[in-house]
Each structure stands twice: as C-alpha cells, then as structure tokens.
Design an enzyme around this catalytic site. Structure first.
Site, mmCIF file in Angstrom:
data_model
loop_
_atom_site.group_PDB
_atom_site.id
_atom_site.type_symbol
_atom_site.label_atom_id
_atom_site.label_comp_id
_atom_site.label_asym_id
_atom_site.label_seq_id
_atom_site.Cartn_x
_atom_site.Cartn_y
_atom_site.Cartn_z
ATOM 1 C CG ASP A 94 -1.551 1.456 1.405
ATOM 2 O OD1 ASP A 94 -2.306 1.622 0.534
ATOM 3 O OD2 ASP A 94 -1.573 1.978 2.357
ATOM 4 C CG ASP B 149 -1.556 7.778 0.646
ATOM 5 O OD1 ASP B 149 -0.886 8.755 0.981
ATOM 6 O OD2 ASP B 149 -2.553 7.714 -0.183
#
Length: 235
Positions: free
Chosen positions: A32, A34
């Site tokens: 991922d 953020d």
C-alpha cells in the site's frame, strides 16, 4: 483464515519466534502507499477537512476513512449526482497539498531490497495523486503501480491486489501484502494473499493480519532464486 494480530513489541511474540508467514517464499510483495510507504496523514486530513467545510458538512463530518477510495466514501456523503463534482474538488485539494509528506522509516530500504519484477504498489489514490505523493516523499521508483483508476472496485474488494499479481505474472496466493489499513487488509485477504499489518494510521488491535509490526524498519527481505522471504528484526 488469518491469524490474529501479533504485537511484536509485547510479550506474546518477539522477533524470531516462529510464525506461519516466516520462512515462506513469496513470489512478490505488494505495498500500500499512504500510511505504509508514505506518511501523508496530515495532508489527507487537511484536504478532507477543506472539502467538508466547503461542502457545508461542518461538525457532522467525522473524517476520512483511510484506505478506502475517495469516491466510495464521498458517495456516502453527497447525492449521487454530486459525487463527480465532489471527487474533482477533493482531488484539487489533495494534489495541491504536499506539505510534510514524508517517506516512512524503513520503506526505502525495504523497497530497494526487492527485485523490480517482485514488487508493486497498490493504492486507493488516483494515478496523479500517487505520483505527486511518491515524488514529494522520495519513495524509490517502482515500475508496477496499481491505482484506483486501474480496477473496477477498490479496497476493501480484492480487485486491486489481483490486478497487481496479474501484472507481475504471479499467483496471488504467493503474494505478501503490506498494509496499514483494515480495508486494505480485508482486500488482501479476499485476494488470497498473506498479510503484514503496519501500525500508525491504525492501532495494532484494529489490524487483522498474519503479522503486525510497528514500522517497516522491523522487516528485512531476503532474496533467493525462486522468490523472497521476510525476516523480523529486533527493536
């Protein structure tokens, strides 16, 4: 089924203790962005607050749900015929706000230790926003990046991770996902991937993963001919 989260700083498990994930060989690692590679929380919150204030939501707005595509959340906040306008306005705020966006500890070292054909970034951000935040934070360039524009449904649905595995030409069941948000971990589980949860945006107790670590600098990737293995490092 995945194991319950394991707090590596607590008494239940310490680095080096056996775990079903440890010792396994994975074909790829899917990250991922953020909250996992990039600390953008302040910028995200500022942008959503600006949008909410402008939209007149006031105190009724409880904040962004991290890890979920903006369009999916906005669709719960405004009428259907206003969603596109809301997405465009929020995007303007987010693209303009790069203040204090930084790379998270251990992220750069972990990424660069993995061969290009065995790594990907899978994000709920748009392609433009992903590029802005990766550049602002100084995250090393990664060739395979899946954004919200590349799939029919975003996290918590499995499509983003399935798309990344397909692009890399690997089996999703032999992929390791590194995520900071419950929605992302739910998507990874649905895709059949193994998971590492990273504390920060959410507490360890909220992260259902095979292993939960306080930060990426507690991980090391060992590369071998048929894939990669993960090791836990002492605090």
């Amino acid at each position: 089924m995945t194991n319950a989260p394991t707090d590596l700083t607590g008494p239940r498990q310490s680095p080096g203790t056996s775990n079903t994930l440890l010792g396994r060989v994975f074909e790829a690692v899917l990250f991922d962005m953020d909250g996992t590679l990039v600390d953008s929380t302040s910028a995200v919150n500022r942008s959503w607050r600006r949008w909410a204030d402008e939209a007149g939501l006031g105190e009724s707005f409880r904040g962004a749900r991290h890890g979920v595509p903006a369009r999916q959340m906005l669709a719960t906040l405004v009428p259907a015929d206003q969603v596109n306008q809301a997405v465009n306005r929020l995007t303007e705020f987010e693209l303009a706000d790069t203040a204090d966006i930084t790379i998270l500890p251990g992220a750069g070292e972990l990424l660069t230790s993995i061969p290009e054909h065995r790594r990907a970034i899978v994000t709920s951000a748009t392609r433009a926003l992903c590029r802005v935040r990766l550049t602002a934070s100084g995250v090393p360039t990664v060739a395979t990046v899946v954004t919200i524009e590349d799939t029919s449904r975003g996290k918590p649905f499995p499509e983003p991770f399935l798309a990344a595995a397909q692009r890399l030409g690997v089996d999703p069941a032999r992929c390791l996902v590194v995520e900071d948000a419950p929605a992302g971990l739910e998507a990874a589980h649905a895709a059949g991937c193994s998971t590492i949860g990273v504390e920060g945006t959410h507490a360890a107790a909220d992260l259902i993963a095979d292993i939960v670590v306080p930060s990426l600098d507690r991980l090391r990737i060992l590369v071998q001919e048929d894939g990669v293995r993960v090791e836990l490092l002492p605090a």
